[in-house]
Scaffold this active site. Structure first.
Site, PDB file in Angstrom:
ATOM      1  N   HIS A   1       0.669  -1.370   0.111  1.00 49.87           N
ATOM      2  CA  HIS A   1       0.024   0.103  -0.005  1.00 49.87           C
ATOM      3  C   HIS A   1       0.763   1.005   0.046  1.00 49.87           C
ATOM      4  O   HIS A   1       1.846   1.273   0.525  1.00 49.87           O
ATOM      5  CB  HIS A   1      -0.964   0.170   1.206  1.00 49.87           C
TER       6      HIS A   1
ATOM      7  N   GLU B   1      -2.903   2.469  -7.454  1.00 49.34           N
ATOM      8  CA  GLU B   1      -3.069   3.673  -6.423  1.00 49.34           C
ATOM      9  C   GLU B   1      -2.418   4.777  -7.032  1.00 49.34           C
ATOM     10  O   GLU B   1      -1.069   4.959  -7.167  1.00 49.34           O
ATOM     11  CB  GLU B   1      -2.552   3.246  -5.053  1.00 49.34           C
TER      12      GLU B   1
ATOM     13  N   GLY C   1      -5.594  12.815  -2.037  1.00 42.24           N
ATOM     14  CA  GLY C   1      -5.127  13.873  -0.934  1.00 42.24           C
ATOM     15  C   GLY C   1      -4.248  14.908  -1.276  1.00 42.24           C
ATOM     16  O   GLY C   1      -3.684  15.577  -0.461  1.00 42.24           O
TER      17      GLY C   1
ATOM     18  N   GLY D   1     -10.880   3.611   0.510  1.00 42.40           N
ATOM     19  CA  GLY D   1     -10.452   4.225   1.843  1.00 42.40           C
ATOM     20  C   GLY D   1     -11.370   4.622   2.825  1.00 42.40           C
ATOM     21  O   GLY D   1     -12.271   4.099   3.297  1.00 42.40           O
TER      22      GLY D   1
END
Length: 250
Positions: A95, A167, A173, A234
Site C-alpha cells: 500500500h 493507486e 489527498g 479508503g
C-alpha cells in the site's frame, strides 16, 4: 470471466465496538446477490472478531499488512501463519502508505508477496506513481517497474491468488483528481504489461482494482471502464451507506 471486487481498507480506524457495529450495518445493508466480491480490512486487533461476525455472509476479511518472516524477533509484527490461524486468507501488500510512511521497498514487498503465496493467501498487491512521476511523464515506467519487482518472479499458477490494486498516489489527498479516462488508460497499460510477460489468459483473468479516492458519486463511472474491475476503498469504506452505494455501482 474475471471477478468484480470492492475492498474496504479501514486503515487505523474503528475500535472493537465500532468495528462490530459497522460490520453489522454492512451485513444489514449490503446486497446478498451482489455481482461483486466484498472484502473488508479492519485493524489487526479486530480481525478475529471480524472473521467471526462475517462467517455466514458474502463478506471476506483481509489484513492490511503482514511481515515477510515466518516468526522471530520482530517486535510489533504479524506473520502470515498468525493471520491464517484466525481465518484471514487475504492480505493487502505494498500500500502507498506502507511505502511512503514506513519506507517499504519493492524488495521488501516482494518478500512479503512470496511469504503470503507460500501460505496460500490471496494478495491484494498495491502499486502506483506519485505526482512528480506523472508530471515528469514517468508514470508508466514507475508502474511497470513496481509490477516487475513485486510480481514478475512468481509462477504463473500463483496469479490465481493475485489481485492488483492501482493507486495513483498523485490523486489521493493532493487536490488533484484522476478522471475515469485516466484510470482506464493506466489499467489498460497494466493489463497489457501483464499480458506481455504472462500471456493473455492471466492478463484477462486478473482483477485490477482502482484505488484513487473512489466515492459514492464517482464509483459507477469509474467501474464502467472495461479494465477497471472494482476498487480499493479508503475513507468511504468507513461509512456503511457510502460503501453500499459503491458496491452497488459495480
Amino acid at each position: 470471466m474475471r471477478a468484480k471486487i470492492v475492498a474496504g481498507n479501514w486503515k487505523m480506524n474503528k475500535n472493537s465496538e465500532e468495528t462490530e457495529d459497522l460490520i453489522n450495518e454492512l451485513i444489514d445493508k449490503l446486497p446478498t446477490n451482489s455481482n461483486a466480491k466484498i472484502i473488508i480490512a479492519p485493524t489487526f486487533i479486530n480481525l478475529a472478531s471480524a472473521v467471526d461476525h462475517t462467517e455466514f455472509t458474502n463478506i471476506r476479511v483481509a489484513a492490511q499488512n503482514m511481515h515477510q518472516a515466518e516468526n522471530g524477533a520482530y517486535t510489533g509484527e504479524i506473520s502470515a501463519d498468525m493471520l491464517k490461524s484466525i481465518g484471514v486468507n487475504t492480505v493487502i501488500l505494498g500500500h502507498s502508505e506502507r511505502r511512503a510512511i514506513f519506507h517499504e521497498t519493492d524488495a521488501i514487498i516482494s518478500f512479503k508477496v512470496d511469504t503470503a503465496l507460500r501460505h496460500e493467501m490471496t494478495v491484494i498487491f498495491c502499486f502506483g506513481e506519485e505526482l512528480k512521476d506523472r508530471q515528469n511523464k514517468q508514470h508508466f515506467n514507475i508502474v511497470e517497474n513496481q509490477l516487475r519487482d513485486g510480481l514478475f518472479h512468481i509462477d504463473k499458477s500463483a496469479w490465481a491468488n493475485i489481485i492488483l490494486a492501482y493507486e495513483p498516489v498523485w490523486a489521493i489527498g493532493t487536490g488533484e483528481t484522476a478522471s475515469p479516462e485516466q484510470a482506464q488508460e493506466m489499467h489498460e497499460f497494466i493489463r497489457e504489461t501483464v499480458r506481455k510477460v504472462f500471456g493473455s489468459d492471466i492478463a484477462e483473468d486478473v482483477s485490477i482494482l482502482y484505488g484513487g479516492s473512489v466515492k459514492p458519486d464517482n464509483a459507477k463511472e469509474i467501474f464502467s471502464k472495461p479494465d477497471v474491475d472494482g476498487g480499493l476503498i479508503g475513507g468511504a469504506a468507513l461509512k456503511a451507506d457510502d460503501f453500499v452505494v459503491i458496491v452497488n455501482g459495480i
